[in-house]
Design an enzyme around this catalytic site. Structure first.
Site, PDB file in Angstrom:
ATOM      1  CG  ASP A  66      34.246  30.613  50.867  1.00  0.00           C
ATOM      2  OD1 ASP A  66      33.776  31.908  50.508  1.00  0.00           O
ATOM      3  OD2 ASP A  66      34.883  30.000  49.998  1.00  0.00           O
ATOM      4  CB  VAL A  67      31.032  35.282  51.225  1.00  0.00           C
ATOM      5  CG1 VAL A  67      30.774  36.273  52.478  1.00  0.00           C
ATOM      6  CG2 VAL A  67      31.821  35.753  50.044  1.00  0.00           C
ATOM      7  CE1 TYR A 168      38.400  42.308  41.511  1.00  0.00           C
ATOM      8  CE2 TYR A 168      38.869  44.159  39.896  1.00  0.00           C
ATOM      9  CZ  TYR A 168      38.538  43.779  41.177  1.00  0.00           C
ATOM     10  OH  TYR A 168      38.251  44.770  42.311  1.00  0.00           O
ATOM     11  CE  LYS A 172      35.064  43.410  42.573  1.00  0.00           C
ATOM     12  NZ  LYS A 172      34.598  43.445  43.880  1.00  0.00           N
ATOM     13  CD1 TRP A 261      41.152  60.271  32.874  1.00  0.00           C
ATOM     14  CD2 TRP A 261      41.895  62.490  32.635  1.00  0.00           C
ATOM     15  NE1 TRP A 261      42.479  60.351  33.633  1.00  0.00           N
ATOM     16  CE2 TRP A 261      42.752  61.423  33.323  1.00  0.00           C
ATOM     17  CE3 TRP A 261      42.320  63.615  32.546  1.00  0.00           C
ATOM     18  CZ2 TRP A 261      44.044  62.093  33.877  1.00  0.00           C
ATOM     19  CZ3 TRP A 261      43.572  64.094  32.946  1.00  0.00           C
ATOM     20  CH2 TRP A 261      44.387  63.110  33.595  1.00  0.00           C
TER      21      TRP A 261
END
Length: 261
Positions: A66-67, A168, A172, A261
């Site tokens: 697991d990272v 999430y 990011k 856009w």
């Protein structure tokens, strides 16, 4: 020109390598000549995919950890003498409605998607420096998201379970800024750090399960369709090779025009 996109003799690490986008990313690096280290939490899935790659003549090995496990990350990368390409793709999160989110949900997502990327980059630095000394440069590619750039359009998500998890996008967005910081930190070492910013790449069953939702999703892009998983491969290969030798600290959108856009 073809040589610019080759990775012969290189070693590449891909986290989340058995996942929807991880698989084509690992494959394209292997097809370009790299020995690919497949990382993820499921040894069974990784070994099955390694078998598929071997059948196609691609060299790989599995690294099941697991990272988000900092000790495991440090132990693994300390054992590697050379690493030419580090692809940080994995993230862990549980989809929950807005009202049900807890601070722990953010903590898990940030740990796996942001802090773990920092830890992997720092732990891999000696191996990356060795690769840069041998080949002229090394590369890190972080996998971000369109929702690190723009917010979800709630009008296209008719069902709560379809919506992008609220924790999430912020993770990011943090990953994009971490990419810039790492690029500045590692540039003197001849290690380039960039991010891919994928748009809608739903799994194939989405179109079968809810065609109306799939149409709304596709309609948000300029190309009026969503991406196929294999379409992430070319942009990744660009950032992972000398084809992008003067590119660092950048975020490359692969979203069909969604964020334009």
């Amino acid at each position: 020109m073809t040589d610019l996109f080759r990775l012969d003799g290189a070693v590449a690490f891909v986290s989340g390598a058995a996942g929807h986008l991880g698989r084509p990313m690992a494959r394209i690096l292997g097809e370009a000549g790299a020995h690919v280290i497949l990382n993820g939490r499921s040894r069974e899935k990784l070994e099955a995919y390694a078998g598929e790659l071997k059948a196609d003549g691609i060299s790989s090995e599995v690294a099941p950890f697991d990272v988000a496990d900092t000790a495991a990350v440090r132990t693994f990368f300390a054992s590697r003498q050379r690493l030419d390409v580090l692809v940080n793709n994995a993230i862990l999160m549980q989809g929950k409605p807005f009202a049900a989110l807890e601070p722990s949900d953010f903590a898990v997502t940030y740990m796996s998607g942001v802090t773990a990327v920092f830890e992997a980059a720092r732990a891999a630095l000696p191996a990356l420096k060795n690769a840069a000394a041998a080949a002229g440069e090394a590369r890190i590619v972080n996998i971000a998201s369109m929702y690190g750039v723009v917010s979800p359009d709630k009008r296209i998500y008719a069902k709560p379970e379809q919506a992008s998890p609220f924790h999430y996008g912020p993770a990011k967005a943090a990953l994009l800024q971490l990419t810039r910081h790492l690029a500045a930190e590692f540039a003197p070492e001849r290690i380039r750090v960039n991010a891919l910013v994928p748009g809608p790449f739903p799994r194939p069953q989405v179109s079968d399960d809810d065609p109306a939702f799939a149409a709304r999703l596709a309609g948000k892009t300029m190309l009026n369709r969503f991406g196929r998983a294999d379409e992430i491969a070319g942009p990744l290969l660009f950032l992972a090779t000398k084809a992008s030798s003067f590119v660092t600290g950048a975020a490359l959108a692969v979203d069909g025009g969604w964020t334009a856009w």
